[in-house]
Motif scaffolding. Structure first.
Motif, PDB file in Angstrom:
ATOM      1  N   GLY A 144     -11.593 -13.995 -15.919  1.00  0.00           N
ATOM      2  CA  GLY A 144     -10.403 -13.237 -15.594  1.00  0.00           C
ATOM      3  C   GLY A 144     -10.508 -11.771 -15.940  1.00  0.00           C
ATOM      4  N   GLY A 145     -11.500 -11.379 -16.729  1.00  0.00           N
ATOM      5  CA  GLY A 145     -11.709  -9.965 -16.981  1.00  0.00           C
ATOM      6  C   GLY A 145     -10.684  -9.314 -17.881  1.00  0.00           C
ATOM      7  N   GLY A 146     -10.120 -10.043 -18.792  1.00  0.00           N
ATOM      8  CA  GLY A 146      -9.142  -9.443 -19.681  1.00  0.00           C
ATOM      9  C   GLY A 146      -7.795  -9.310 -19.001  1.00  0.00           C
ATOM     10  N   GLY A 160     -17.347  -5.823 -19.562  1.00  0.00           N
ATOM     11  CA  GLY A 160     -18.412  -4.996 -20.075  1.00  0.00           C
ATOM     12  C   GLY A 160     -18.100  -4.433 -21.438  1.00  0.00           C
ATOM     13  N   GLY A 161     -16.845  -4.407 -21.828  1.00  0.00           N
ATOM     14  CA  GLY A 161     -16.457  -3.898 -23.132  1.00  0.00           C
ATOM     15  C   GLY A 161     -16.443  -5.000 -24.168  1.00  0.00           C
ATOM     16  N   VAL A 162     -15.950  -4.667 -25.327  1.00  0.00           N
ATOM     17  CA  VAL A 162     -15.803  -5.628 -26.407  1.00  0.00           C
ATOM     18  C   VAL A 162     -14.581  -6.490 -26.119  1.00  0.00           C
ATOM     19  N   LYS A 163     -14.738  -7.814 -26.249  1.00  0.00           N
ATOM     20  CA  LYS A 163     -13.617  -8.721 -26.020  1.00  0.00           C
ATOM     21  C   LYS A 163     -12.743  -8.775 -27.267  1.00  0.00           C
ATOM     22  N   VAL A 164     -11.441  -8.589 -27.066  1.00  0.00           N
ATOM     23  CA  VAL A 164     -10.454  -8.706 -28.133  1.00  0.00           C
ATOM     24  C   VAL A 164      -9.447  -9.750 -27.677  1.00  0.00           C
ATOM     25  N   VAL A 165      -9.325 -10.824 -28.440  1.00  0.00           N
ATOM     26  CA  VAL A 165      -8.396 -11.891 -28.088  1.00  0.00           C
ATOM     27  C   VAL A 165      -7.128 -11.712 -28.905  1.00  0.00           C
ATOM     28  N   LEU A 166      -6.002 -11.537 -28.213  1.00  0.00           N
ATOM     29  CA  LEU A 166      -4.703 -11.405 -28.869  1.00  0.00           C
ATOM     30  C   LEU A 166      -3.981 -12.743 -28.762  1.00  0.00           C
ATOM     31  N   VAL A 167      -3.676 -13.330 -29.905  1.00  0.00           N
ATOM     32  CA  VAL A 167      -2.991 -14.615 -29.948  1.00  0.00           C
ATOM     33  C   VAL A 167      -1.614 -14.384 -30.546  1.00  0.00           C
ATOM     34  N   GLY A 168      -0.577 -14.484 -29.704  1.00  0.00           N
ATOM     35  CA  GLY A 168       0.763 -14.248 -30.207  1.00  0.00           C
ATOM     36  C   GLY A 168       1.784 -14.166 -29.098  1.00  0.00           C
ATOM     37  N   ASP A 169       2.997 -13.798 -29.493  1.00  0.00           N
ATOM     38  CA  ASP A 169       4.093 -13.682 -28.531  1.00  0.00           C
ATOM     39  C   ASP A 169       4.173 -12.257 -28.000  1.00  0.00           C
ATOM     40  N   ASP A 170       5.169 -11.998 -27.157  1.00  0.00           N
ATOM     41  CA  ASP A 170       5.319 -10.676 -26.536  1.00  0.00           C
ATOM     42  C   ASP A 170       5.422  -9.549 -27.557  1.00  0.00           C
ATOM     43  N   ALA A 171       6.163  -9.771 -28.632  1.00  0.00           N
ATOM     44  CA  ALA A 171       6.351  -8.714 -29.627  1.00  0.00           C
ATOM     45  C   ALA A 171       5.012  -8.303 -30.235  1.00  0.00           C
ATOM     46  N   PHE A 172       4.188  -9.280 -30.596  1.00  0.00           N
ATOM     47  CA  PHE A 172       2.880  -8.989 -31.188  1.00  0.00           C
ATOM     48  C   PHE A 172       1.966  -8.288 -30.185  1.00  0.00           C
ATOM     49  N   PHE A 184      -9.009  -6.841 -23.374  1.00  0.00           N
ATOM     50  CA  PHE A 184      -8.033  -7.662 -24.073  1.00  0.00           C
ATOM     51  C   PHE A 184      -7.825  -8.976 -23.324  1.00  0.00           C
ATOM     52  N   TYR A 185      -7.849 -10.057 -24.061  1.00  0.00           N
ATOM     53  CA  TYR A 185      -7.573 -11.394 -23.536  1.00  0.00           C
ATOM     54  C   TYR A 185      -6.344 -11.914 -24.266  1.00  0.00           C
ATOM     55  N   LEU A 186      -5.348 -12.351 -23.521  1.00  0.00           N
ATOM     56  CA  LEU A 186      -4.086 -12.772 -24.123  1.00  0.00           C
ATOM     57  C   LEU A 186      -3.973 -14.288 -24.156  1.00  0.00           C
ATOM     58  N   LEU A 187      -3.732 -14.824 -25.359  1.00  0.00           N
ATOM     59  CA  LEU A 187      -3.435 -16.243 -25.521  1.00  0.00           C
ATOM     60  C   LEU A 187      -2.006 -16.319 -26.033  1.00  0.00           C
ATOM     61  N   PRO A 188      -1.058 -16.540 -25.131  1.00  0.00           N
ATOM     62  CA  PRO A 188       0.354 -16.500 -25.493  1.00  0.00           C
ATOM     63  C   PRO A 188       0.779 -17.716 -26.303  1.00  0.00           C
ATOM     64  N   VAL A 189       1.246 -17.497 -27.517  1.00  0.00           N
ATOM     65  CA  VAL A 189       1.733 -18.576 -28.369  1.00  0.00           C
ATOM     66  C   VAL A 189       2.990 -18.128 -29.087  1.00  0.00           C
ATOM     67  N   GLY A 190       3.757 -19.106 -29.559  1.00  0.00           N
ATOM     68  CA  GLY A 190       4.938 -18.809 -30.341  1.00  0.00           C
ATOM     69  C   GLY A 190       6.001 -18.088 -29.532  1.00  0.00           C
ATOM     70  N   GLY A 191       7.056 -17.744 -30.218  1.00  0.00           N
ATOM     71  CA  GLY A 191       8.131 -16.991 -29.584  1.00  0.00           C
ATOM     72  C   GLY A 191       8.776 -17.731 -28.427  1.00  0.00           C
ATOM     73  N   THR A 192       9.695 -17.073 -27.800  1.00  0.00           N
ATOM     74  CA  THR A 192      10.385 -17.681 -26.656  1.00  0.00           C
ATOM     75  C   THR A 192      10.191 -16.873 -25.388  1.00  0.00           C
ATOM     76  N   SER A 193       9.627 -15.682 -25.506  1.00  0.00           N
ATOM     77  CA  SER A 193       9.444 -14.825 -24.348  1.00  0.00           C
ATOM     78  C   SER A 193       7.961 -14.545 -24.147  1.00  0.00           C
ATOM     79  N   HIS A 194       7.502 -14.740 -22.919  1.00  0.00           N
ATOM     80  CA  HIS A 194       6.115 -14.435 -22.587  1.00  0.00           C
ATOM     81  C   HIS A 194       6.069 -13.633 -21.293  1.00  0.00           C
ATOM     82  N   ALA A 233     -12.603 -21.478 -20.271  1.00  0.00           N
ATOM     83  CA  ALA A 233     -12.741 -20.965 -18.907  1.00  0.00           C
ATOM     84  C   ALA A 233     -12.188 -19.558 -18.805  1.00  0.00           C
ATOM     85  N   TYR A 234     -11.081 -19.302 -19.463  1.00  0.00           N
ATOM     86  CA  TYR A 234     -10.458 -17.972 -19.434  1.00  0.00           C
ATOM     87  C   TYR A 234     -11.331 -16.939 -20.122  1.00  0.00           C
ATOM     88  N   LEU A 235     -11.920 -17.286 -21.275  1.00  0.00           N
ATOM     89  CA  LEU A 235     -12.700 -16.325 -22.048  1.00  0.00           C
ATOM     90  C   LEU A 235     -14.128 -16.163 -21.549  1.00  0.00           C
TER      91      LEU A 235
END
Length: 115
Positions: A5-7, A15-27, A51-61, A112-114
């Motif tokens: 998915g390319g971030g 091609g850049g450094v992969k950063v995985v963000l695991v959290g809700d919209d606020a984070f 940036f790769y987003l793994l949406p968890v927690g919270g109520t808004s995504h 598969a996503y990462l």
């Protein structure tokens, strides 16, 4: 990012450094706000991050929904066929009717996503 998915932009270029963000919209919003602020002060040749987003927690995504609208790979990984967010990490999800997945299916989707 590669075929996964390319971030967050979903273009697959990567091609850049992969950063995985695991959290809700606020984070996610806070991390990306700080990144944009720092990146705006760097020279153009500065290496960008994927940036790769793994949406968890919270109520808004909303961020995840926006990415899913632009990236079929992301949409397949984290949303069901009806466009509903798959809440498979957060037992106390606000909508307990949200689809649940088996642990091995969760791992497969993330891998598969990462990729």
């Amino acid at each position: 990012g590669g075929a996964g998915g390319g971030g967050i932009d979903g273009d697959g270029a990567g091609g850049g450094v992969k950063v995985v963000l695991v959290g809700d919209d606020a984070f996610v919003s806070e991390v990306l706000r700080v990144y944009v602020d720092i990146a705006s002060k760097k020279p153009r040749k500065w290496s960008a991050l994927d940036f790769y987003l793994l949406p968890v927690g919270g109520t808004s995504h909303a961020v995840a929904a926006t990415v899913a609208a632009a990236s079929p790979t992301y949409r397949r990984a984290f949303f069901d066929r009806g466009g509903h967010f798959l809440r498979f990490w957060y037992a106390g999800a606000a909508d307990e009717r949200a689809p649940k997945l088996a642990e091995d299916d969760v791992e497969r989707r993330i891998a598969a996503y990462l990729d």
